[in-house]
Design a protein around this motif. Structure first.
Motif, mmCIF file in Angstrom:
data_model
loop_
_atom_site.group_PDB
_atom_site.id
_atom_site.type_symbol
_atom_site.label_atom_id
_atom_site.label_comp_id
_atom_site.label_asym_id
_atom_site.label_seq_id
_atom_site.Cartn_x
_atom_site.Cartn_y
_atom_site.Cartn_z
ATOM 1 N N ARG A 57 3.675 43.046 87.357
ATOM 2 C CA ARG A 57 2.868 43.334 86.179
ATOM 3 C C ARG A 57 1.377 43.208 86.478
ATOM 4 N NH1 ARG A 57 6.509 39.798 83.710
ATOM 5 N NH2 ARG A 57 4.868 38.199 83.614
ATOM 6 N N THR A 58 1.026 42.131 87.161
ATOM 7 C CA THR A 58 -0.388 41.851 87.424
ATOM 8 C C THR A 58 -1.022 42.910 88.319
ATOM 9 O OG1 THR A 58 0.021 39.471 87.196
ATOM 10 C CG2 THR A 58 -2.000 40.134 88.337
ATOM 11 N N LEU A 59 -0.304 43.317 89.353
ATOM 12 C CA LEU A 59 -0.854 44.263 90.332
ATOM 13 C C LEU A 59 -0.438 45.703 90.082
ATOM 14 C CD1 LEU A 59 -0.329 42.177 93.605
ATOM 15 C CD2 LEU A 59 -2.359 42.294 92.145
ATOM 16 N N ARG A 60 0.373 45.916 89.058
ATOM 17 C CA ARG A 60 0.903 47.244 88.722
ATOM 18 C C ARG A 60 1.618 47.863 89.922
ATOM 19 N NH1 ARG A 60 -3.029 51.055 87.168
ATOM 20 N NH2 ARG A 60 -4.627 49.930 88.339
ATOM 21 N N ALA A 61 2.471 47.054 90.517
ATOM 22 C CA ALA A 61 3.228 47.512 91.686
ATOM 23 C C ALA A 61 4.183 48.635 91.283
ATOM 24 C CB ALA A 61 4.010 46.356 92.286
ATOM 25 N N PRO A 62 4.316 49.671 92.111
ATOM 26 C CA PRO A 62 5.160 50.810 91.753
ATOM 27 C C PRO A 62 6.651 50.511 91.809
ATOM 28 C CG PRO A 62 4.297 51.086 93.967
ATOM 29 C CD PRO A 62 3.613 49.888 93.382
ATOM 30 N N GLU A 63 7.033 49.461 92.517
ATOM 31 C CA GLU A 63 8.436 49.055 92.574
ATOM 32 C C GLU A 63 8.508 47.574 92.913
ATOM 33 O OE1 GLU A 63 10.738 50.396 96.009
ATOM 34 O OE2 GLU A 63 8.939 51.422 96.742
ATOM 35 N N LEU A 64 9.634 46.952 92.559
ATOM 36 C CA LEU A 64 9.777 45.514 92.760
ATOM 37 C C LEU A 64 9.740 45.134 94.234
ATOM 38 C CD1 LEU A 64 12.425 44.456 90.094
ATOM 39 C CD2 LEU A 64 9.955 44.092 90.053
ATOM 40 N N VAL A 66 7.711 46.170 96.504
ATOM 41 C CA VAL A 66 6.306 45.925 96.854
ATOM 42 C C VAL A 66 5.863 44.575 96.306
ATOM 43 C CG1 VAL A 66 3.934 46.743 96.573
ATOM 44 C CG2 VAL A 66 5.793 48.381 96.940
ATOM 45 N N ALA A 67 6.195 44.310 95.049
ATOM 46 C CA ALA A 67 5.827 43.029 94.436
ATOM 47 C C ALA A 67 6.488 41.865 95.155
ATOM 48 C CB ALA A 67 6.223 43.032 92.960
ATOM 49 N N ALA A 68 7.735 42.046 95.593
ATOM 50 C CA ALA A 68 8.442 40.973 96.301
ATOM 51 C C ALA A 68 7.746 40.640 97.613
ATOM 52 C CB ALA A 68 9.888 41.384 96.560
ATOM 53 N N SER A 69 7.297 41.651 98.337
ATOM 54 C CA SER A 69 6.584 41.410 99.597
ATOM 55 C C SER A 69 5.282 40.649 99.359
ATOM 56 C CB SER A 69 6.290 42.737 100.295
ATOM 57 O OG SER A 69 5.435 42.542 101.411
ATOM 58 N N LEU A 70 4.533 41.058 98.337
ATOM 59 C CA LEU A 70 3.244 40.415 98.081
ATOM 60 C C LEU A 70 3.418 39.007 97.517
ATOM 61 C CD1 LEU A 70 1.337 43.515 96.685
ATOM 62 C CD2 LEU A 70 1.317 42.589 99.011
ATOM 63 N N ALA A 71 4.461 38.812 96.700
ATOM 64 C CA ALA A 71 4.755 37.456 96.228
ATOM 65 C C ALA A 71 5.126 36.553 97.397
ATOM 66 C CB ALA A 71 5.896 37.501 95.213
ATOM 67 N N HIS A 72 5.898 37.090 98.323
ATOM 68 C CA HIS A 72 6.285 36.340 99.523
ATOM 69 C C HIS A 72 5.056 35.939 100.331
ATOM 70 C CE1 HIS A 72 7.254 36.247 103.867
ATOM 71 N NE2 HIS A 72 8.335 35.603 103.478
ATOM 72 N N GLN A 73 4.150 36.900 100.543
ATOM 73 C CA GLN A 73 2.972 36.596 101.353
ATOM 74 C C GLN A 73 2.104 35.532 100.695
ATOM 75 O OE1 GLN A 73 1.452 39.599 103.697
ATOM 76 N NE2 GLN A 73 -0.635 38.857 103.792
ATOM 77 N N GLY A 74 1.978 35.601 99.369
ATOM 78 C CA GLY A 74 1.178 34.604 98.672
ATOM 79 C C GLY A 74 1.751 33.205 98.793
ATOM 80 N N LEU A 75 3.058 33.091 98.657
ATOM 81 C CA LEU A 75 3.683 31.772 98.774
ATOM 82 C C LEU A 75 3.643 31.274 100.210
ATOM 83 C CD1 LEU A 75 5.128 29.433 97.463
ATOM 84 C CD2 LEU A 75 7.279 30.717 97.630
#
Length: 235
Positions: A57-64, A66-75
Motif C-alpha cells: 500500500r505504502t509503495l504502491r507495489a504492482p504485485e505482492l 515486489v512488496a515481499a522482497s522490499l519488506a524482506h530487505q527492510g527487515l
C-alpha cells in the motif's frame, strides 16, 4: 564494553540501528518467531502478510511479490544493523532470539523492533543469531508464500549487510573510531564467507548479482548497488 540495558550507544548510529528494549509502549505486537511461522498465530492475524500488504500500500507495489522482497530487505537491514552495530561498538551482541524480539508489522520504516530481555552473547555468534536465527526462516517463509527465489532474498541480505557496514564506516570516520570500522569490516567479511551470502555481491564493484525488484515500483529506479545498468524493459 558491557551491553547496557537500553543499548543506548546504538542511538548515535541512526534509525536502522536503534533497538528498543523492554515492553512496547502500546500493546504487545507479535514476535518475529510468529512472523516466520507457516501460518498466523492462534486467534491472531498473520504478521508477515500484514507487513507485506502494508509495504504494498505504502509503495504502491504492482504485485505482492515486489512488496515481499522490499519488506524482506527492510527487515534484513534492521537485523544486520542492530547486531553488527552492537558487535562493533560493544564487542558483544544481544540475544536476538525471534521469540524475544517483537515487531510491529504495521509500523513505519525502519521496522519497529523491541527486545524483551537483553542477554549478552559473544560476537562469534553473530552469524548464528542473524543469518541462521532470522534470515533463513524468513527466506523459507517468503519462498513458500510468494514466487521469490532464494537467490534474490539472499541478495537482499547481502546488500543489507554491506549497507550496514558502510553506515558504520562513515560514523567511525566522523568520530575517529577506526576500531569500530575495522571490527565491522572484519565481522562482515566472515559473514560473507558463508555460502548463503558469498556470491551475493560482486567483490570488485560491490554491486549485487540479483535485483530486489525496486525498479518495478511506479516511481522506482535502480538502487545504488543494482545488478542492472538501466531498469529492465526501459530504453
Amino acid at each position: 564494553m558491557d551491553l547496557d540495558p537500553d543499548l543506548s550507544a546504538l542511538g548515535a548510529l541512526g534509525g536502522f540501528f536503534v533497538l528498543r528494549t523492554g515492553a512496547p509502549a502500546r500493546g504487545a505486537p507479535p514476535t518475529l518467531a510468529q512472523a516466520y511461522a507457516s501460518g498466523p498465530p492462534e486467534g491472531g492475524a498473520d504478521p508477515l502478510a500484514v507487513r507485506i500488504r502494508k509495504v504494498a500500500r505504502t509503495l504502491r507495489a504492482p504485485e505482492l511479490r515486489v512488496a515481499a522482497s522490499l519488506a524482506h530487505q527492510g527487515l534484513a537491514a534492521r537485523l544486520w544493523s542492530v547486531a553488527l552495530g552492537c558487535a562493533a561498538l560493544y564487542g558483544r551482541l544481544p540475544d536476538l532470539d525471534p521469540r524475544l524480539l517483537r515487531w510491529d508489522p504495521e509500523g513505519s520504516m525502519p521496522d519497529d523492533l523491541w527486545l524483551s530481555d537483553v542477554r549478552p552473547l559473544p560476537v562469534a555468534s553473530l552469524d548464528t543469531v542473524v543469518r541462521e536465527g532470522h534470515l533463513a526462516p524468513l527466506t523459507a517463509a517468503l519462498g513458500a508464500r510468494h514466487r521469490i527465489s532464494p537467490g534474490l532474498l539472499w541478495g537482499n541480505a547481502g546488500s543489507a549487510l554491506a549497507g550496514s557496514v558502510r553506515t558504520l564506516d562513515r560514523w567511525a570516520r566522523k568520530y575517529g573510531r577506526a576500531d569500530v570500522a575495522e571490527r565491522a569490516r572484519s565481522l562482515a567479511a566472515a559473514l560473507f564467507a558463508h555460502p548463503d551470502l558469498s556470491g551475493t555481491l560482486d567483490p570488485a564493484t560491490g554491486r549485487r548479482r540479483s535485483c530486489c525488484l525496486h525498479y518495478r515500483l511506479p516511481a522506482g529506479g535502480l538502487c545504488g548497488d543494482c545488478c542492472f545498468d538501466r531498469p529492465p524493459g526501459r530504453e
